[in-house]
Motif scaffolding. Structure first.
Motif, PDB file in Angstrom:
ATOM      1  N   TYR A  57      -8.121  12.733 -12.585  1.00 56.53           N
ATOM      2  CA  TYR A  57      -7.039  13.129 -13.491  1.00 56.53           C
ATOM      3  C   TYR A  57      -7.406  14.320 -14.365  1.00 56.53           C
ATOM      4  O   TYR A  57      -6.651  14.675 -15.274  1.00 56.53           O
ATOM      5  N   ASP A  58      -8.546  14.932 -14.094  1.00 58.38           N
ATOM      6  CA  ASP A  58      -8.991  16.078 -14.894  1.00 58.38           C
ATOM      7  C   ASP A  58      -8.432  17.377 -14.324  1.00 58.38           C
ATOM      8  O   ASP A  58      -9.160  18.225 -13.798  1.00 58.38           O
ATOM      9  N   PHE A 226       0.007  12.312 -12.217  1.00 54.63           N
ATOM     10  CA  PHE A 226      -0.072  11.684 -13.543  1.00 54.63           C
ATOM     11  C   PHE A 226       1.213  11.796 -14.354  1.00 54.63           C
ATOM     12  O   PHE A 226       1.247  11.492 -15.546  1.00 54.63           O
ATOM     13  N   ARG A 271      -1.381   9.062 -21.005  1.00 54.60           N
ATOM     14  CA  ARG A 271      -2.271  10.144 -20.615  1.00 54.60           C
ATOM     15  C   ARG A 271      -2.192  11.161 -21.739  1.00 54.60           C
ATOM     16  O   ARG A 271      -1.194  11.860 -21.890  1.00 54.60           O
ATOM     17  N   SER A 362       1.710   2.256 -15.073  1.00 56.43           N
ATOM     18  CA  SER A 362       0.474   2.925 -15.468  1.00 56.43           C
ATOM     19  C   SER A 362      -0.064   3.790 -14.334  1.00 56.43           C
ATOM     20  O   SER A 362       0.244   3.574 -13.162  1.00 56.43           O
ATOM     21  N   LEU A 363      -0.874   4.755 -14.683  1.00 51.89           N
ATOM     22  CA  LEU A 363      -1.441   5.632 -13.670  1.00 51.89           C
ATOM     23  C   LEU A 363      -2.287   4.829 -12.687  1.00 51.89           C
ATOM     24  O   LEU A 363      -2.949   3.851 -13.049  1.00 51.89           O
ATOM     25  N   THR A 366      -5.817   2.746 -13.132  1.00 54.84           N
ATOM     26  CA  THR A 366      -6.143   2.590 -14.544  1.00 54.84           C
ATOM     27  C   THR A 366      -5.622   1.250 -15.030  1.00 54.84           C
ATOM     28  O   THR A 366      -4.748   0.636 -14.428  1.00 54.84           O
ATOM     29  N   TRP A 369      -4.367   3.330 -19.607  1.00 53.09           N
ATOM     30  CA  TRP A 369      -4.501   4.492 -20.488  1.00 53.09           C
ATOM     31  C   TRP A 369      -5.604   5.399 -19.974  1.00 53.09           C
ATOM     32  O   TRP A 369      -6.477   5.011 -19.205  1.00 53.09           O
ATOM     33  N   LEU A 370      -5.578   6.621 -20.427  1.00 47.08           N
ATOM     34  CA  LEU A 370      -6.653   7.591 -20.197  1.00 47.08           C
ATOM     35  C   LEU A 370      -7.011   8.241 -21.519  1.00 47.08           C
ATOM     36  O   LEU A 370      -6.152   8.350 -22.407  1.00 47.08           O
ATOM     37  N   SER A 373      -6.814  14.175 -23.290  1.00 47.69           N
ATOM     38  CA  SER A 373      -7.374  15.283 -22.503  1.00 47.69           C
ATOM     39  C   SER A 373      -7.440  16.554 -23.332  1.00 47.69           C
ATOM     40  O   SER A 373      -6.824  16.658 -24.372  1.00 47.69           O
TER      41      SER A 373
END
Length: 373
Positions: A57-58, A226, A271, A362-363, A366, A369-370, A373
């Motif tokens: 997810y980056d 995402f 996110r 949700s993603l 996961t 949550w994340l 960013s």
């Protein structure tokens, strides 16, 4: 803060019924881990496969599409979900981007006390429609039956739809593992209650904590989808209205809010600041055919955590269930809506019920949550 009328008392017992199962889940899993460590020794166990896999997810937006669609019925996407859909699961494509798409399936089972125990499955397919990753988490256990066999019952036919030889291996590996765990036998991999194996199609990792994680060998998705912008706003823009409705919210960093007046809750998967899923509980009190607990009592400005495009249709669907005391699982205005109804007293035009409601999903990979960013 606006004055909020207290929630009618009939809802409190219904809300409290959902709490013991969460404690049961934690107790069962903790016992399993501790008993296994006692057998194998505390040796600084290796980490299990990360959820989500590192770095997926980056990335910036990659043609993100968060509008939900019915699960495909053709190709590998249709194949892996067909056995689940045939067994009564609800499946949908929940988001996509330039590199792949995410599918999500869910089934809700009720026990004798009318408590809902949900089970989910997640699939990620690449841009060529090949299965790249799958996750079959353990179901929410009931008090009488922990239901660990439900993971292979879902995973084996789903994976066998595209990899026929996977069926027997999945059942065998998980069955042997669970029997050994119940008999306090070992050893288990790296001091943790988990087992892994490989075949020509994928790498598999199973544990009582995470369930079955499947990573395909011939397909991968570098940038995982995402998006949530189609149906949800940001938590920072929604928290003020939640507080106005009587919720105790301290965001950031809090992502779970409580409403003491009704013993209710509101929690989100994020996110960054973007809401990707929201869950909340609300009661319904129908007397002589009229709603005595309006939605505005808890959400005085409406469901403002939803976008303008979907707020009206989603609210209407929720109100329909609150009026009839019925559950729902489907897509409304491109939005996943899950409503689990727990009915209390019902007499003629009178109804007491409580609803656990989920908006969005949700993603993938996961627990909701994340990090920012």
């Amino acid at each position: 803060m606006a004055s909020i009328d207290p929630m009618p008392r009939p809802f409190s017992p219904l809300v409290n019924r959902f709490r013991p199962i969460r404690r049961t889940t934690v107790t069962v899993l903790t016992t399993l881990v501790l008993s296994t460590l006692a057998l194998t020794g505390c040796t600084g166990p290796a980490e299990p496969p990360s959820l989500p896999p590192a770095g997926v997810y980056d990335h910036g937006p990659a043609n993100e599409d968060s509008s939900a669609k019915p699960a495909p019925t053709d190709g590998p996407a249709g194949a892996v979900t067909q056995p689940l859909r045939a067994a009564g699961w609800f499946c949908a494509q929940v988001r996509a981007n330039a590199d792949g798409r995410a599918l999500w399936c869910r089934i809700a089972r009720r026990d004798e006390a009318d408590m809902v125990h949900a089970q989910t499955a997640e699939f990620l397919l690449d841009h060529d429609d090949r299965l790249a990753w799958a996750w079959f988490p353990p179901p929410q256990p009931s008090v009488d039956d922990e239901g660990w066999d439900q993971v292979p019952a879902a995973a084996a036919p789903a994976l066998a739809a595209i990899w026929p030889d996977a069926r027997d291996r999945v059942r065998q590996e998980i069955g042997d593992f669970d029997r050994d765990l119940q008999d306090h036998k070992g050893p288990f991999k790296d001091g943790l209650p988990r087992v892994d194996w490989q075949d020509e199609h994928a790498d598999y990792d199973y544990s009582s904590i995470d369930g079955l994680i499947v990573t395909a060998r011939d397909a991968s998705v570098r940038r995982w989808p995402f998006g949530g912008e189609h149906y949800a706003t940001t938590m920072s823009s929604a928290v003020g209205d939640l507080r106005a409705g009587g919720y105790d919210c301290f965001y950031p960093p809090q992502q779970s809010c409580n409403r003491p007046q009704s013993n209710g809750y509101f929690r989100v998967g994020l996110r960054g600041d973007q809401i990707v899923s929201a869950q909340f509980g609300i009661g319904s009190l129908i007397e002589s055919g009229r709603q005595k607990h309006p939605l505005s009592q808890e959400f005085p400005h409406g469901l403002t955590f939803l976008t303008d495009a979907v707020r009206g249709p989603v609210t209407e669907r929720i109100e329909q269930s609150r009026k009839t005391g019925t559950s729902f699982a489907g897509i409304v205005a491109g939005t996943i809506v899950i409503i689990d109804a727990s009915r209390g007293a019902v007499h003629d035009d009178d109804l007491v019920a409580y609803f656990d409601i989920q908006i969005g999903v949700s993603l993938t990979a996961t627990h909701g949550w994340l990090p920012q960013s």
